[in-house]
Design a protein around this motif. Structure first.
Motif, PDB file in Angstrom:
ATOM      1  N   ILE A 155      -6.356   1.680 -16.403  1.00  0.00           N
ATOM      2  CA  ILE A 155      -5.923   2.251 -15.133  1.00  0.00           C
ATOM      3  C   ILE A 155      -4.904   3.361 -15.354  1.00  0.00           C
ATOM      4  CG2 ILE A 155      -4.142   0.447 -14.739  1.00  0.00           C
ATOM      5  CD1 ILE A 155      -4.901   0.627 -11.751  1.00  0.00           C
ATOM      6  N   GLN A 156      -4.034   3.195 -16.346  1.00  0.00           N
ATOM      7  CA  GLN A 156      -3.011   4.217 -16.584  1.00  0.00           C
ATOM      8  C   GLN A 156      -3.609   5.489 -17.168  1.00  0.00           C
ATOM      9  OE1 GLN A 156      -0.723   1.518 -18.797  1.00  0.00           O
ATOM     10  NE2 GLN A 156      -0.205   0.474 -16.903  1.00  0.00           N
ATOM     11  N   ALA A 157      -4.690   5.344 -17.885  1.00  0.00           N
ATOM     12  CA  ALA A 157      -5.279   6.505 -18.543  1.00  0.00           C
ATOM     13  C   ALA A 157      -5.969   7.434 -17.558  1.00  0.00           C
ATOM     14  CB  ALA A 157      -6.286   6.034 -19.579  1.00  0.00           C
ATOM     15  N   ARG A 158      -6.227   6.970 -16.338  1.00  0.00           N
ATOM     16  CA  ARG A 158      -7.093   7.756 -15.472  1.00  0.00           C
ATOM     17  C   ARG A 158      -6.441   8.285 -14.212  1.00  0.00           C
ATOM     18  NH1 ARG A 158     -12.743   7.658 -16.201  1.00  0.00           N
ATOM     19  NH2 ARG A 158     -13.108   6.956 -18.303  1.00  0.00           N
ATOM     20  N   VAL A 159      -5.324   7.751 -13.799  1.00  0.00           N
ATOM     21  CA  VAL A 159      -4.743   8.200 -12.536  1.00  0.00           C
ATOM     22  C   VAL A 159      -3.952   9.491 -12.695  1.00  0.00           C
ATOM     23  CG1 VAL A 159      -4.627   5.919 -11.515  1.00  0.00           C
ATOM     24  CG2 VAL A 159      -2.704   6.758 -12.849  1.00  0.00           C
ATOM     25  N   ARG A 160      -3.856  10.224 -11.587  1.00  0.00           N
ATOM     26  CA  ARG A 160      -3.029  11.438 -11.592  1.00  0.00           C
ATOM     27  C   ARG A 160      -1.590  11.056 -11.332  1.00  0.00           C
ATOM     28  NH1 ARG A 160      -6.953  14.690  -7.624  1.00  0.00           N
ATOM     29  NH2 ARG A 160      -8.838  14.167  -8.753  1.00  0.00           N
ATOM     30  N   LYS A 161      -0.805  12.065 -11.023  1.00  0.00           N
ATOM     31  CA  LYS A 161       0.635  11.823 -10.909  1.00  0.00           C
ATOM     32  C   LYS A 161       0.976  10.867  -9.754  1.00  0.00           C
ATOM     33  CE  LYS A 161       4.866  14.434 -11.450  1.00  0.00           C
ATOM     34  NZ  LYS A 161       5.502  15.742 -11.304  1.00  0.00           N
ATOM     35  N   HIS A 162       0.367  11.123  -8.588  1.00  0.00           N
ATOM     36  CA  HIS A 162       0.733  10.317  -7.408  1.00  0.00           C
ATOM     37  C   HIS A 162      -0.496   9.751  -6.706  1.00  0.00           C
ATOM     38  CE1 HIS A 162       4.807  11.528  -7.917  1.00  0.00           C
ATOM     39  NE2 HIS A 162       4.546  12.800  -7.694  1.00  0.00           N
ATOM     40  N   PRO A 163      -1.127   8.767  -7.281  1.00  0.00           N
ATOM     41  CA  PRO A 163      -2.273   8.145  -6.596  1.00  0.00           C
ATOM     42  C   PRO A 163      -1.781   7.190  -5.509  1.00  0.00           C
ATOM     43  CG  PRO A 163      -1.845   7.005  -8.621  1.00  0.00           C
ATOM     44  CD  PRO A 163      -0.855   8.131  -8.572  1.00  0.00           C
ATOM     45  N   ALA A 173      -1.899   3.477  -4.035  1.00  0.00           N
ATOM     46  CA  ALA A 173      -2.183   2.163  -4.629  1.00  0.00           C
ATOM     47  C   ALA A 173      -2.140   1.070  -3.568  1.00  0.00           C
ATOM     48  CB  ALA A 173      -1.172   1.849  -5.723  1.00  0.00           C
ATOM     49  N   ILE A 174      -3.101   0.177  -3.636  1.00  0.00           N
ATOM     50  CA  ILE A 174      -3.117  -1.009  -2.768  1.00  0.00           C
ATOM     51  C   ILE A 174      -3.014  -2.214  -3.695  1.00  0.00           C
ATOM     52  CG2 ILE A 174      -4.465  -2.358  -1.109  1.00  0.00           C
ATOM     53  CD1 ILE A 174      -6.081   0.304  -0.597  1.00  0.00           C
ATOM     54  N   THR A 175      -1.969  -3.012  -3.535  1.00  0.00           N
ATOM     55  CA  THR A 175      -1.888  -4.241  -4.335  1.00  0.00           C
ATOM     56  C   THR A 175      -2.182  -5.424  -3.417  1.00  0.00           C
ATOM     57  OG1 THR A 175       0.484  -4.530  -3.971  1.00  0.00           O
ATOM     58  CG2 THR A 175      -0.176  -3.263  -5.907  1.00  0.00           C
ATOM     59  N   ALA A 183       0.894  -1.164   0.000  1.00  0.00           N
ATOM     60  CA  ALA A 183       0.000   0.000   0.000  1.00  0.00           C
ATOM     61  C   ALA A 183       0.930   1.211   0.000  1.00  0.00           C
ATOM     62  CB  ALA A 183      -0.893  -0.010   1.230  1.00  0.00           C
ATOM     63  N   TYR A 184       0.917   1.971  -1.079  1.00  0.00           N
ATOM     64  CA  TYR A 184       1.962   2.989  -1.239  1.00  0.00           C
ATOM     65  C   TYR A 184       1.485   4.142  -2.115  1.00  0.00           C
ATOM     66  CZ  TYR A 184       2.503   0.757  -5.784  1.00  0.00           C
ATOM     67  OH  TYR A 184       2.261   0.245  -7.040  1.00  0.00           O
ATOM     68  N   LEU A 185       2.228   5.234  -2.041  1.00  0.00           N
ATOM     69  CA  LEU A 185       1.985   6.373  -2.918  1.00  0.00           C
ATOM     70  C   LEU A 185       2.727   6.101  -4.226  1.00  0.00           C
ATOM     71  CD1 LEU A 185       0.471   9.066  -2.607  1.00  0.00           C
ATOM     72  CD2 LEU A 185       2.665  10.121  -2.054  1.00  0.00           C
ATOM     73  N   ALA A 186       1.991   5.924  -5.282  1.00  0.00           N
ATOM     74  CA  ALA A 186       2.613   5.503  -6.543  1.00  0.00           C
ATOM     75  C   ALA A 186       3.268   6.691  -7.240  1.00  0.00           C
ATOM     76  CB  ALA A 186       1.552   4.882  -7.439  1.00  0.00           C
ATOM     77  N   THR A 187       4.521   6.541  -7.549  1.00  0.00           N
ATOM     78  CA  THR A 187       5.209   7.606  -8.285  1.00  0.00           C
ATOM     79  C   THR A 187       5.485   7.181  -9.732  1.00  0.00           C
ATOM     80  OG1 THR A 187       7.278   6.760  -7.408  1.00  0.00           O
ATOM     81  CG2 THR A 187       6.300   8.629  -6.256  1.00  0.00           C
ATOM     82  N   GLY A 188       5.429   5.884  -9.981  1.00  0.00           N
ATOM     83  CA  GLY A 188       5.643   5.405 -11.354  1.00  0.00           C
ATOM     84  C   GLY A 188       4.343   4.926 -11.954  1.00  0.00           C
TER      85      GLY A 188
END
Lengths: 123, 151
Positions: free
Chosen positions: B122-130, B132-134, B33-38
């Motif tokens: 999923i890539q088309a809709r997220v902002r820069k830093h959503p 994410a829970i995997t 569970a993290y702040l996605a930067t990539g």
């Protein structure tokens, strides 16, 4: 008791149907399915259900609007709200409008059976 | 705009656990569970619910078809068509988004779910830093993307 299921998800409509028809609720018979509030009113007018399971977030006409209209048309209908909007104020709003019960999604088959029986028996 | 705190976001992790616990009686393994930067790696079936009112953003649930088929079979569903898999992922997104009102309050308004097929969704809709829970459930991977700000 005659049951109408109102939910925009086929998965939820089918699941409720299976719970009702699997023998666990022998006094409840399914009389209709609807994908939104507007369709629910049309089906309810034709089938005169005793019990309605009602989703809240739906396209065309949402559940809150549908509860108002349905109880205006069929005031004796027992409505059980099944919604992912699980905060207290949503439940209170639905009950103030005349719904008889509220179950938050996700729900187990047993939770659904108990709530349906309670609403059908007017508890 | 103010981003949610890590504490606020924990509720979504708990909602994911709760969903699988109630529907399948088997808890998922939350793998991160993290702040996605990539870039986020999505799956084929995507359910998207948008927030409005006091909040702005959306929740995306992204799952492979096999996971959705197993979820449906467990619920007694035998129609495993693409339409039904899309319906299921949309309903899961609706449930996770709606459950957030318990903590974030009634000022959180949610849309009906939009369903998209294809892992690019999923890539088309997220902002820069959503956020994410995997997770993995029954050996199947999934991702829940929380992209939400207070207005």
């Amino acid at each position: 008791m005659r049951l109408l299921i109102v939910d925009d998800s086929n998965m939820i409509r089918s699941r409720i149907s299976r719970v009702v028809q699997s023998g666990g609720l022998s006094n409840v018979s399914l009389v209709g399915l609807a994908r939104n509030g507007a369709e629910a009113l049309r089906v309810a007018r034709a089938t005169q259900p005793d019990v309605v399971t009602m989703d809240l977030t739906m396209p065309e006409m949402d559940g809150i609007e549908c509860i108002k209209e349905m109880l205006r048309m069929l005031p004796r209908t027992n409505i059980l709200v099944l919604s992912a909007l699980s905060d207290k104020s949503t439940a209170i709003q639905a009950l103030r409008l005349g719904a008889r019960g509220f179950v938050a999604k996700p729900f187990s088959d047993d939770e659904l059976k108990i709530a349906l029986l309670d609403v059908a028996e007017g508890k | 705009m103010e981003s949610l705190s890590a504490e606020d976001l924990k509720l979504f992790v708990e909602s994911v656990r709760q969903y699988f616990r109630v529907v399948t009686r088997q808890e998922p393994q939350i793998t991160s569970a993290y702040l996605a930067t990539g870039e986020l790696q999505g799956h084929d079936y995507n359910g998207i619910v948008s927030f409005s009112g006091a909040f702005n953003g959306h929740v995306i649930v992204s799952m492979p078809g096999q996971l959705l088929k197993e979820l449906l079979l467990l619920q007694g569903e035998t129609d495993l068509s693409q339409g039904n898999l899309l319906d299921a992922v949309g309903e899961i997104a609706n449930t996770l988004a709606g459950n957030a009102r318990k903590t974030l309050g009634p000022a959180l308004q949610i849309s009906v779910p939009v369903r998209l097929h294809g892992s690019a969704g999923i890539q088309a809709r997220v902002r820069k830093h959503p956020y994410a829970i995997t997770l993995r459930w029954n050996h199947q991977p999934a991702v829940v993307c929380i992209d939400i700000e207070r207005r």
